[in-house]
Design an enzyme around this catalytic site. Sequence first.
Site, mmCIF file in Angstrom:
data_model
loop_
_atom_site.group_PDB
_atom_site.id
_atom_site.type_symbol
_atom_site.label_atom_id
_atom_site.label_comp_id
_atom_site.label_asym_id
_atom_site.label_seq_id
_atom_site.Cartn_x
_atom_site.Cartn_y
_atom_site.Cartn_z
ATOM 1 N N VAL A 121 -7.101 -1.207 8.431
ATOM 2 C CA VAL A 121 -6.632 -0.068 9.232
ATOM 3 C C VAL A 121 -7.779 0.749 9.828
ATOM 4 O O VAL A 121 -7.555 1.614 10.670
ATOM 5 C CB VAL A 121 -5.662 0.846 8.434
ATOM 6 C CG1 VAL A 121 -4.410 0.091 8.032
ATOM 7 C CG2 VAL A 121 -6.348 1.479 7.224
ATOM 8 N N ASN A 137 1.149 2.726 5.034
ATOM 9 C CA ASN A 137 1.132 2.747 3.559
ATOM 10 C C ASN A 137 -0.250 2.486 2.971
ATOM 11 O O ASN A 137 -0.541 2.952 1.877
ATOM 12 C CB ASN A 137 2.142 1.710 3.042
ATOM 13 C CG ASN A 137 1.971 1.457 1.565
ATOM 14 O OD1 ASN A 137 2.399 2.252 0.723
ATOM 15 N ND2 ASN A 137 1.302 0.352 1.226
ATOM 16 N N SER A 159 1.369 12.106 -0.596
ATOM 17 C CA SER A 159 1.355 12.126 -2.062
ATOM 18 C C SER A 159 1.719 13.533 -2.520
ATOM 19 O O SER A 159 1.472 14.506 -1.789
ATOM 20 C CB SER A 159 -0.048 11.775 -2.566
ATOM 21 O OG SER A 159 -0.165 12.131 -3.928
ATOM 22 N N TYR A 180 -9.110 12.546 -1.372
ATOM 23 C CA TYR A 180 -7.755 11.981 -1.316
ATOM 24 C C TYR A 180 -6.731 13.056 -0.939
ATOM 25 O O TYR A 180 -5.892 12.851 -0.045
ATOM 26 C CB TYR A 180 -7.434 11.376 -2.673
ATOM 27 C CG TYR A 180 -6.117 10.646 -2.770
ATOM 28 C CD1 TYR A 180 -5.976 9.344 -2.276
ATOM 29 C CD2 TYR A 180 -5.006 11.245 -3.356
ATOM 30 C CE1 TYR A 180 -4.773 8.661 -2.381
ATOM 31 C CE2 TYR A 180 -3.800 10.565 -3.469
ATOM 32 C CZ TYR A 180 -3.690 9.280 -2.990
ATOM 33 O OH TYR A 180 -2.499 8.611 -3.089
ATOM 34 N N ALA A 181 -6.788 14.204 -1.605
ATOM 35 C CA ALA A 181 -5.816 15.274 -1.327
ATOM 36 C C ALA A 181 -5.943 15.741 0.116
ATOM 37 O O ALA A 181 -4.934 16.019 0.781
ATOM 38 C CB ALA A 181 -6.018 16.433 -2.298
ATOM 39 N N ALA A 182 -7.183 15.789 0.620
ATOM 40 C CA ALA A 182 -7.396 16.217 2.011
ATOM 41 C C ALA A 182 -6.707 15.253 2.975
ATOM 42 O O ALA A 182 -6.036 15.661 3.924
ATOM 43 C CB ALA A 182 -8.896 16.281 2.317
ATOM 44 N N LYS A 191 -4.193 13.221 2.347
ATOM 45 C CA LYS A 191 -2.730 13.211 2.195
ATOM 46 C C LYS A 191 -2.110 14.474 2.789
ATOM 47 O O LYS A 191 -0.980 14.450 3.275
ATOM 48 C CB LYS A 191 -2.359 13.026 0.718
ATOM 49 C CG LYS A 191 -2.792 11.666 0.139
ATOM 50 C CD LYS A 191 -2.203 10.503 0.926
ATOM 51 C CE LYS A 191 -2.521 9.153 0.333
ATOM 52 N NZ LYS A 191 -1.969 8.029 1.121
ATOM 53 N N ILE A 251 3.213 6.561 -9.422
ATOM 54 C CA ILE A 251 3.958 5.311 -9.340
ATOM 55 C C ILE A 251 3.125 4.198 -9.983
ATOM 56 O O ILE A 251 1.915 4.094 -9.690
ATOM 57 C CB ILE A 251 4.260 4.945 -7.861
ATOM 58 C CG1 ILE A 251 4.839 6.154 -7.092
ATOM 59 C CG2 ILE A 251 5.176 3.727 -7.766
ATOM 60 C CD1 ILE A 251 6.124 6.726 -7.648
HETATM 61 P P1 NAP Z 1 -2.172 -0.397 -4.155
HETATM 62 O O1 NAP Z 1 -1.314 -1.155 -5.113
HETATM 63 O O2 NAP Z 1 -3.630 -0.297 -4.376
HETATM 64 O O3 NAP Z 1 -1.869 -0.950 -2.686
HETATM 65 C C1 NAP Z 1 -2.583 -0.503 -1.568
HETATM 66 C C2 NAP Z 1 -2.736 -1.653 -0.606
HETATM 67 O O4 NAP Z 1 -3.449 -1.177 0.546
HETATM 68 C C3 NAP Z 1 -3.555 -2.805 -1.212
HETATM 69 O O5 NAP Z 1 -2.945 -4.038 -0.933
HETATM 70 C C4 NAP Z 1 -4.888 -2.647 -0.506
HETATM 71 O O6 NAP Z 1 -5.603 -3.856 -0.362
HETATM 72 C C5 NAP Z 1 -4.451 -2.124 0.859
HETATM 73 N N1 NAP Z 1 -5.567 -1.553 1.582
HETATM 74 C C6 NAP Z 1 -6.614 -0.836 1.094
HETATM 75 N N2 NAP Z 1 -7.475 -0.544 2.063
HETATM 76 C C7 NAP Z 1 -6.972 -1.061 3.212
HETATM 77 C C8 NAP Z 1 -7.431 -1.119 4.550
HETATM 78 N N3 NAP Z 1 -8.598 -0.572 4.925
HETATM 79 N N4 NAP Z 1 -6.658 -1.743 5.475
HETATM 80 C C9 NAP Z 1 -5.507 -2.343 5.109
HETATM 81 N N5 NAP Z 1 -5.033 -2.341 3.861
HETATM 82 C C10 NAP Z 1 -5.763 -1.718 2.903
HETATM 83 O O7 NAP Z 1 -1.672 1.127 -4.071
HETATM 84 P P2 NAP Z 1 -0.203 1.775 -4.017
HETATM 85 O O8 NAP Z 1 -0.059 2.591 -5.225
HETATM 86 O O9 NAP Z 1 0.810 0.766 -3.686
HETATM 87 O O10 NAP Z 1 -0.419 2.776 -2.816
HETATM 88 C C11 NAP Z 1 0.227 2.662 -1.561
HETATM 89 C C12 NAP Z 1 0.171 4.021 -0.872
HETATM 90 O O11 NAP Z 1 0.877 4.974 -1.674
HETATM 91 C C13 NAP Z 1 -1.236 4.576 -0.699
HETATM 92 O O12 NAP Z 1 -1.322 5.230 0.557
HETATM 93 C C14 NAP Z 1 -1.357 5.576 -1.826
HETATM 94 O O13 NAP Z 1 -2.275 6.583 -1.543
HETATM 95 C C15 NAP Z 1 0.062 6.099 -1.854
HETATM 96 N N6 NAP Z 1 0.420 6.757 -3.120
HETATM 97 C C16 NAP Z 1 0.434 6.049 -4.294
HETATM 98 C C17 NAP Z 1 0.771 6.701 -5.467
HETATM 99 C C18 NAP Z 1 0.811 5.995 -6.793
HETATM 100 O O14 NAP Z 1 0.912 6.666 -7.828
HETATM 101 N N7 NAP Z 1 0.765 4.670 -6.850
HETATM 102 C C19 NAP Z 1 1.077 8.068 -5.445
HETATM 103 C C20 NAP Z 1 1.054 8.744 -4.242
HETATM 104 C C21 NAP Z 1 0.735 8.081 -3.085
HETATM 105 P P3 NAP Z 1 -6.681 -4.298 -1.503
HETATM 106 O O15 NAP Z 1 -6.007 -4.095 -2.816
HETATM 107 O O16 NAP Z 1 -6.982 -5.713 -1.169
HETATM 108 O O17 NAP Z 1 -7.837 -3.379 -1.311
#
Ligand code: NAP
Length: 261
Positions: free
Chosen positions: A78, A104, A156, A169-171, A173, A202
């Site tokens: 991205v 996402n 988030s 991160y907070a900034a 989001k 999550i």
């Molecule tokens: P995750 O399991 O780490 O999945 C994130 C995915 O994004 C991974 O497949 C990762 O690829 C990919 N990614 C990272 N950098 C990227 C880039 N430059 N271009 C394209 N794809 C990229 O995390 P998740 O928990 O599912 O998080 C998904 C979203 O939810 C994020 O925006 C996160 O901030 C948000 N969120 C998560 C939580 C939580 O508690 N899990 C809470 C609030 C918000 P690689 O793994 O190969 O790097």
Amino acid sequence: MSQGSVGVLSIQEIRVRLRDKVAVITGSARGIGQATALKFAREGAKVTVCDLTPELIEETVKMIRAAGGEALGAIVDVRDMSSIRKMVDQTLSTFGRIDVLVNNAGIVKDAQLKNMTEEQFDLVIDINLKGVYNCTRAVVDIMLQQQSGVILSTSSVVALYGNFGQTNYAATKGAVISMTKTWAKELGRKGIRANVVCPGFIATTILNSIPERVLHAIEEKVPMGRLGKPEEIADAFAFLASDEASYINGAVLEVGGGVTV
Ligand code: NAP
């Protein structure tokens, strides 16, 4: 009346909420993004699975196809506008349109302010904030031409109350919420809705860096007494992407088991 029908609507017609919609989902080869890709496909959408790792993208595409859905895989960073443009062209030539973008992809690089490096700060800004801008910029003209579209982004709960060790991160989001509200104002009259989901905590690999005792304390703080599942965020995205949310624009939907209450 055909099998499984209720009055003039078949059960399938009632339940499939994203029939024939085309959705682009970033970071969808694992975690919340993958759960969202699978949910969207089950709801009848054609999905472009965008992520960094070819094997994981292929696996997710196969899972969707094995379940009878339609999917296209695309290697997208991205941060990289040329990979995004290529994916948009592939999506249009394969599926003909783009109805939904789910921003996402996201990362964490946590450190207390006094220890945070410029590299840590910039990397999170580039992916979580500029990446959301890049992808939305790349699809907006298509949605404007169609006079319809849905832009969903992942913020988030920490955008709402801050978090220890997450200045960067907070900034980002918080900025995702501000950008979304701006898009809701700019694009609402053009048939495009923009909304944000704020997940709580999550259970995905993104939490791997959090020590077990801290995770336990988080669970204690959540009124529902547990972490969320990726599928519970996917359900919120599917609702917001569907026509059932046709008057929801500029909304910030918390899905966190009540953690901010
Ligand atoms: P995750 O399991 O780490 O999945 C994130 C995915 O994004 C991974 O497949 C990762 O690829 C990919 N990614 C990272 N950098 C990227 C880039 N430059 N271009 C394209 N794809 C990229 O995390 P998740 O928990 O599912 O998080 C998904 C979203 O939810 C994020 O925006 C996160 O901030 C948000 N969120 C998560 C939580 C939580 O508690 N899990 C809470 C609030 C918000 P690689 O793994 O190969 O790097």
